[in-house]
Scaffold this motif. Structure first.
Motif, PDB file in Angstrom:
ATOM      1  N   LEU A 151      29.374  84.764 -30.255  1.00  0.00           N
ATOM      2  CA  LEU A 151      29.689  84.079 -31.511  1.00  0.00           C
ATOM      3  C   LEU A 151      30.876  83.158 -31.281  1.00  0.00           C
ATOM      4  O   LEU A 151      31.991  83.442 -31.717  1.00  0.00           O
ATOM      5  N   THR A 152      30.643  82.061 -30.633  1.00  0.00           N
ATOM      6  CA  THR A 152      31.743  81.183 -30.231  1.00  0.00           C
ATOM      7  C   THR A 152      32.508  80.615 -31.420  1.00  0.00           C
ATOM      8  O   THR A 152      33.699  80.318 -31.311  1.00  0.00           O
ATOM      9  N   ALA A 153      31.828  80.468 -32.566  1.00  0.00           N
ATOM     10  CA  ALA A 153      32.485  79.869 -33.732  1.00  0.00           C
ATOM     11  C   ALA A 153      33.082  80.903 -34.676  1.00  0.00           C
ATOM     12  O   ALA A 153      33.744  80.547 -35.642  1.00  0.00           O
ATOM     13  N   ALA A 154      32.825  82.173 -34.425  1.00  0.00           N
ATOM     14  CA  ALA A 154      33.297  83.217 -35.332  1.00  0.00           C
ATOM     15  C   ALA A 154      34.738  83.599 -35.005  1.00  0.00           C
ATOM     16  O   ALA A 154      35.116  83.718 -33.841  1.00  0.00           O
ATOM     17  N   GLU A 155      35.542  83.793 -36.041  1.00  0.00           N
ATOM     18  CA  GLU A 155      36.923  84.185 -35.847  1.00  0.00           C
ATOM     19  C   GLU A 155      37.007  85.662 -35.485  1.00  0.00           C
ATOM     20  O   GLU A 155      36.272  86.487 -36.022  1.00  0.00           O
ATOM     21  N   ASN A 190      35.192  86.704 -29.487  1.00  0.00           N
ATOM     22  CA  ASN A 190      34.040  85.872 -29.870  1.00  0.00           C
ATOM     23  C   ASN A 190      32.703  86.549 -29.595  1.00  0.00           C
ATOM     24  O   ASN A 190      31.707  85.886 -29.314  1.00  0.00           O
TER      25      ASN A 190
END
Length: 350
Positions: A33-37, A61
């Motif tokens: 999840l590269t975009a998840a904080e 991530n």
């Protein structure tokens, strides 16, 4: 299945999920999840019921789930309230990319191969040159593609893959076809999505062409709007467009609706949009960006879609001056033909 639907039908993934348990874990699921904080909550939910089966927190991530399950189930990974992927929950080590296909366990590998086989047909179809000879192959590809869901289902009647592909066909059935199919495959009659589809088809039949429209009221920012505020006024026909800002086909159909509005506005046709399954801010931004001049009901969510048995959008109704639905579910040239048929003989109310 229409040619235009080939690629859309392949927007499918699978996700493995499971419940935490006191017994030793027999599944491990990892999704990048590269975009998840980091610190964001992630869940695995039952694909059929929506029930939460497992949870974790995003770290580095990635969302990593571990637990135990006895019977494989279809499931989804939900991250920060958004669907991240789908998988089959079963024992094994499963890895999936965001919006991608899962690998690593027997059923996920099998599902992955089935979807890749279907996708290869789509790629071949899209690569065909526009020649008379290619038209023959194009028809063959469509026939092969349309036959695959049932073939895959029959090869997997004892696992979630079979149910998944049963649903892909069921969503194109009418009520009688669904009920006949459940006589052959009664093992899925009590599944939540099947029961919901059956209710939706019954409701759809009650609001098909030849039936009176059903009214509803939506409150947004302290103002209540009803469909009846716009329908069958001054002896006019009313075109009702159920849409959402994120829906590509809805956006494409706006060109047709605009052309009809320009042709018949003030000449017997009123248009009203009903924004469903959407964030109000996104609906309003789309209305402004696309300069939509007709009336809109915002933040309708599932109220009208439940009432009308709408399982896919855009869904467009044409309602006559007496409040009877005379056309439903038409798009493009077919919608234009229906509107022209009725409006060309329209005369103003005295």
């Amino acid at each position: 299945m229409r040619i235009k639907e080939l690629s859309a039908s392949l927007c499918i993934g699978l996700v493995i999920a499971g419940c935490t348990s006191a017994v030793a874990a027999n599944y491990n699921v990892e999704i990048n999840l590269t975009a998840a904080e980091n610190g964001t909550k992630a869940y695995i939910t039952d694909y059929d019921t929506g029930e939460k089966l497992d949870s974790t927190v995003v770290e580095n991530n990635k969302a990593v789930f571990a637990g135990s399950i006895d019977t494989p189930v279809m499931a989804r990974v939900i991250v920060d309230g958004q669907r991240a992927s789908q998988l089959i929950l079963e024992p094994g080590t499963i890895v999936c990319e965001l919006k991608g296909f899962a690998t690593g366990s027997p059923l996920n590998n099998r599902m992955n191969e089935a979807l890749r086989s279907m996708n290869s047909l789509v790629e071949e179809y899209n690569a065909l040159p526009e020649t008379p000879e290619s038209e023959i192959r194009a028809k063959e590809i469509i026939a092969e593609y349309d036959a695959m869901p049932e073939a895959i289902m029959k090869q997997n009647l004892d696992n979630p893959i079979g149910y998944f592909f049963f649903l892909q066909q069921a969503f194109e059935y009418d009520l009688a076809q669904l009920q006949d199919a459940l006589k052959t495959y009664p093992q899925w009659a009590d599944m939540a999505k099947v029961k919901g589809l059956e209710v939706s088809l019954k409701t759809e039949a009650e609001t098909s062409a030849g039936h009176p429209y059903k009214d509803f009221a939506i409150e947004y920012e302290g103002v209540t709007k009803k469909l009846s505020d716009y329908v069958a006024k001054n002896g006019n026909y009313t075109l009702v467009d159920f849409w959402a800002s994120w829906c590509g086909p809805c956006m494409k159909e706006l060109a047709t609706i605009k052309s009809l509005y320009e042709k018949y506005n003030g000449k017997g046709l009123d248009v009203v949009g009903v924004a469903v399954w959407d964030e109000p801010a996104n609906s309003l931004a789309t209305i402004a960006a696309r300069n939509l001049p007709w009336n809109q009901i915002i933040n309708a969510q599932t109220i009208p879609t439940d009432l009308y048995g709408i399982s896919g959008i855009p869904c467009i109704l044409l309602i006559d001056p007496n409040g009877m639905i005379v056309s439903r579910g038409k798009q493009g040239e077919n919608l234009v033909a229906d509107v022209d048929k009725y409006l060309e003989t329209w005369t103003p109310a005295e």
